[in-house]
Motif scaffolding. Sequence first.
Motif, PDB file in Angstrom:
ATOM      1  N   ALA A 348     -24.712  19.823   7.754  1.00 11.81           N
ATOM      2  CA  ALA A 348     -23.627  18.928   7.325  1.00 11.81           C
ATOM      3  C   ALA A 348     -22.693  19.584   6.304  1.00 11.81           C
ATOM      4  CB  ALA A 348     -24.229  17.655   6.719  1.00 11.81           C
ATOM      5  N   ILE A 349     -22.891  20.871   6.036  1.00  4.03           N
ATOM      6  CA  ILE A 349     -22.106  21.537   4.988  1.00  4.03           C
ATOM      7  C   ILE A 349     -20.932  22.291   5.602  1.00  4.03           C
ATOM      8  CG2 ILE A 349     -22.170  23.319   3.204  1.00  4.03           C
ATOM      9  CD1 ILE A 349     -25.006  22.495   2.588  1.00  4.03           C
ATOM     10  N   TYR A 350     -19.731  22.014   5.077  1.00  5.39           N
ATOM     11  CA  TYR A 350     -18.515  22.695   5.521  1.00  5.39           C
ATOM     12  C   TYR A 350     -18.407  24.066   4.837  1.00  5.39           C
ATOM     13  CZ  TYR A 350     -16.890  18.338   7.666  1.00  5.39           C
ATOM     14  OH  TYR A 350     -16.763  17.217   8.452  1.00  5.39           O
ATOM     15  N   ASP A 351     -17.323  24.755   5.127  1.00  2.00           N
ATOM     16  CA  ASP A 351     -17.103  26.094   4.579  1.00  2.00           C
ATOM     17  C   ASP A 351     -16.643  25.990   3.126  1.00  2.00           C
ATOM     18  OD1 ASP A 351     -16.491  28.731   4.068  1.00  2.00           O
ATOM     19  OD2 ASP A 351     -15.499  29.061   5.987  1.00  2.00           O
ATOM     20  N   LEU A 352     -17.593  25.931   2.198  1.00  2.00           N
ATOM     21  CA  LEU A 352     -17.263  25.723   0.789  1.00  2.00           C
ATOM     22  C   LEU A 352     -16.400  26.845   0.231  1.00  2.00           C
ATOM     23  CD1 LEU A 352     -20.643  24.391  -0.703  1.00  2.00           C
ATOM     24  CD2 LEU A 352     -18.647  23.089   0.035  1.00  2.00           C
ATOM     25  N   GLU A 353     -16.645  28.083   0.662  1.00  2.00           N
ATOM     26  CA  GLU A 353     -15.878  29.213   0.120  1.00  2.00           C
ATOM     27  C   GLU A 353     -14.395  29.081   0.461  1.00  2.00           C
ATOM     28  OE1 GLU A 353     -18.952  32.934  -0.124  1.00  2.00           O
ATOM     29  OE2 GLU A 353     -18.143  32.466   1.852  1.00  2.00           O
ATOM     30  N   ARG A 354     -14.101  28.795   1.712  1.00  2.00           N
ATOM     31  CA  ARG A 354     -12.687  28.723   2.099  1.00  2.00           C
ATOM     32  C   ARG A 354     -12.043  27.410   1.645  1.00  2.00           C
ATOM     33  NH1 ARG A 354     -12.842  32.233   7.772  1.00  2.00           N
ATOM     34  NH2 ARG A 354     -12.680  34.227   6.673  1.00  2.00           N
ATOM     35  N   LEU A 355     -12.825  26.333   1.578  1.00  2.00           N
ATOM     36  CA  LEU A 355     -12.294  25.105   0.994  1.00  2.00           C
ATOM     37  C   LEU A 355     -11.961  25.332  -0.477  1.00  2.00           C
ATOM     38  CD1 LEU A 355     -14.511  22.239   2.468  1.00  2.00           C
ATOM     39  CD2 LEU A 355     -12.058  22.546   2.792  1.00  2.00           C
TER      40      LEU A 355
END
Length: 875
Positions: A348-355
Amino acid sequence: MAPLTPMMQQYVETKKQYKDCILLYRLGDFYEMFFDDAIIASKALEITLTGKDCGQEERAPMCGIPYHALDGYLSKLIEKGYKAAICEQMEDPKTAKGIVKREVIRIVTPGTNLSIQSLDETKNNYLMCLFYMDERFGVSVADISTGDYYMTEVDSDKKVLDEITKYAPAEIVYNDYFPMCGIDLEDVGEKMRISVSALESWYSDEALCIQKLKEHFHVASLDGLGLSDYPTGTIAAGMLLQYLYETQKNALPQMTKITPYHTERFMVLDTATRRNLELLETLREKQKRGSLLWVLDKTKTAMGARFLRNCIEQPFLQKDLIERRLESLDELNEDVITRDEIREYLNAIYDLERLMSKISYKSANPRDLISFKNSLSMIPPIKYLLRNMKTADLKEIYESLDGLEDITKLIETAIEEEPPISIKEGGIIKTGYNETVDKYRNAKTEGKQWLAQMEQTEREETGIKNLRIKFNKVFGYYLEVTNSYKELVPEDWTRKQTMANAERYITPELKELEDMILGAEEKLFSLEYDLFAMIRDRIGGEVKRIQQTAKALAKTDVYASLAYVAERNHYVRPQINENGIIDIKDGRHPVVEQMIPNDAFVPNDTFLDNNQRRVSIITGPNMAGKSTYMRQTALIVLMAQMGSFVPAASANIGISDRIFTRVGASDDLASGQSTFMVEMNEVANILRNATKDSLLILDEIGRGTSTFDGLSIAWAVVEHISDKKKLGAKTLFATHYHELTELEGRLSGVNNYCIAVKEQGDDIIFLRKIIQGGADKSYGIQVARLAGIPASVTDRAKEIVLQLIDADIAAKAREIASEEGACLSEPEETPKVVEEAASPDQMVIAQIAALDLARLTPLEAINLLYQYQDEIKKR
C-alpha cells in the motif's frame, strides 16, 4: 523593421538567455512557443503550428500547449533530446500594471526530468558529471527525483566507461578538457542513448566547486562529508551541483546527503556481461520478462524495485556484507507469516522518494499528499513487525524507520480525503482545521440564510416592520426603509442613498457580512491554497527523516522479496569463501527453469578452484545446453555476491572480483566491425582486465574466422588463461574444437567436460547433463535435421563428413569438390616425411624442413613435435 510588441520583446529577451532550450512561455492558460522553437516543437509534439501578430509585417510562428498538460508534452520533448526552459507568470495578470512579469523557473533536461508519469518507477533517472585532469577522473551522479547523490574518482578511461555502464545515466555533462582523455563521449552517448554536453570552464573551478558543496551541505570543511580523499571527484560533485542549481533554480532541498564510494567495493560488470547474462533485460527483445530481474523482482514498492536493480548491478566484494544480507533473508524465511505480513503493508506504499521530491519542488497536489499520508500510515505496523528481528541488517532497518506519525496526523487533520487535483479551486482543507476557512465556506453556502436572519433581527430591534435587505452592484447590500418609518432608524446607521419614497442605509455589521458573502469564494480558494502551501512546506522541512525512512522501506522490500523468491523457487543459502573455490551441486539456471514447465530443468554440478580445476573445457553439440550451463554458473555466483539465495542443492561460492562473458556472435556494422572483430575486441578486453580472482565465461572463441586460425586463437587463449603467471582465472570454456580436449593433462588446471548425448540411429537426445571427459563429435548434422534442414542436404552432409574425418580438411574439401566438377585450385602435395638423412638429428631437421606449416592443424603440429622429441630421446 517595425518594432516588436512589448510582450514579444519580453519573449525575445528571455530567449536570448536560453538559446539552447525550447522556451515554454506562459500566456494565461497556455504555454506558448514562438519562431524557431514553435517550428521545432510543433513537429516534435505533433501539434498545430499557427501564427501571432508580433508588431512586424509577418506573423510569428506559434504553437502552444495547455498549462495543465505540461508534464506529458514536456516529457515528449525531453525524450527527443531537447532541453526546455519553463517561463512562468510571476504576478497576477489581473493586478499587474503593464506587461506581466515573467521568469524562467526551471530548465528541464533528460537528467533533471521530474515527471513521475514519464519516468520508469523501477529505475533511477541519473544525471552524471565527469571531470578529467592530470590522468585522474572525477565521477559524480545524482537522481534529483529521489535525492540520491554519489561521487568517486578513478584512474583509467576503462573504469570511467564501467561507471557509465553501471549507472546508465539519462544525461552526462563534462568539463571542457575531458575530450583530451581520449574517450569519445558523443559516440558513447549515441550508442547508449544518453544526452551528452560540455559545461563551460567556470563550472570546474576548484574553489567554486568546494564552496558550492560547503554552502549546500552547511559545513565548514569537506572532511565532514568524507570527500577529502577524492580531489577530482569533489570537483565533479561540485560541477554537478552547480549545474543543478543553474537548471532547477531552487535550493535542492531533497539533496540532503552525498555518498562517496570506492569502485573496488562492488563487482564490476561490463556492458557485454550485463547483456550476455541478461541481468535486467533480454538480449533480443529488450524486455524484463526473461531476465534475472524478472525472476527476483517481487518487490511491492517502486523504491524497492529501484534498490533491487542496484543490488543486481553492484554485487558485493566483502564477505561480511554478503553474509549480513543472507542472514536477514534466513531470518525472514524462518518467520514466513511476519514476512508476508510486511509485504502486505508494503503493497500500500507509494513512491515516497519521488513524492518527496515533488513536495520539495512545490509541485505536489492535494492528492499527492493523501497518497503520502496513506503510505506513511503503513510504517508503524511494519516497524512493529520488525521489532524482534535479531540480524544486524534488520535491526538497522528497524532503527532507521521513523513512524512519521506527526506528518500523518497533520495531513489527516488538514486535507480532505478526496480532494481535487487543482490547488486553486478549493475543496482541499477539511472542515474544523481552520476557523476562517469554515467561516468562508459557511458564508458561501449559508449567506442568504444569514441575511434573512439579520433582516428579522433588525425589524424586531427597530420596530420597522417593512425593513428589507436588498442588493445592487453599486452599493452592494443595504437596508431599505420607507419614509413612513424613517424616524425609527437608529443613529448609528449610515445613509447611503435617498429615494423618492425610501432611504437606504448600511451598518458595520451588514458591511462585514457583505464582505464575507461577496468575497467568500475567492477568499476561501485563496486561503485554502495558502494553507495547503504551508502544510506542504512543513512536510518539505522533514525531508531528511522521510528520505531515511524511504531507504529503510526499500531495503525491507528487497529483503522480503528475495526471501519470498528463495522460498518459492527452492533456493538455498550459499556458503561464501575467500579461497577461490566455486562448488555448486545441482545448480539451475534461475530464469530458464522458470520458463520450462513441469520442473523439467536438468541441474548440473560445477567445481572450479585456483589450482587443478581452474579451466573447464566444455564440448558437445549446439542446443545441448553448454551456454545455459555456463551462464547459470555466472548467475549463481552473482546472486550469491549480491546476498541472494541461489538455485542449487548446495553452493560454496568464492568471491569473484569480476565476471566476464564472451557469448554469441553479432556484427557492429555501424562501426565497421565484423562479427569476428567484435568477438576479438571482447576477448581482448577480458584478457587485459581479468585477474586471477575473476570468473570467465567464454563460448566458442575463434568461430568467426577460418578453422585453423580460430582453433589456434582458442588454443592460445586457453594457454594464457590457465597460466598462473599470466592470468590463472577460473574459466568455463565452451568450444566445438575437439582438438582442445588434448590440453587436459598437458596444461596445469585444465579439465575436460562435455554434454551427455544419447544417440538413437540418426537421431540424438540431449540429456542436458555435464559429465567429465571430452566429446568426440559435434552432432552438427543431427542438430541441422532437428532445425528442419531438408533431408537431401543433411544426407549429402553425412557423405561429405565421412570423407573429411581424420583428414586434412582443406585438401579433402578440394578433392571432393574436384570430383563434383567444381572449379577449385589443384590440391598441393601432402607433406612427406623425409627419411634419407645422414644422422638422426639431420633426419629430424629434414622432416621439419619438409613440413607445409600453412596446412598443419595445431593438433597435428603438436603431435609431430611430441613424435620428434620422442625419437630424439630414444636415439
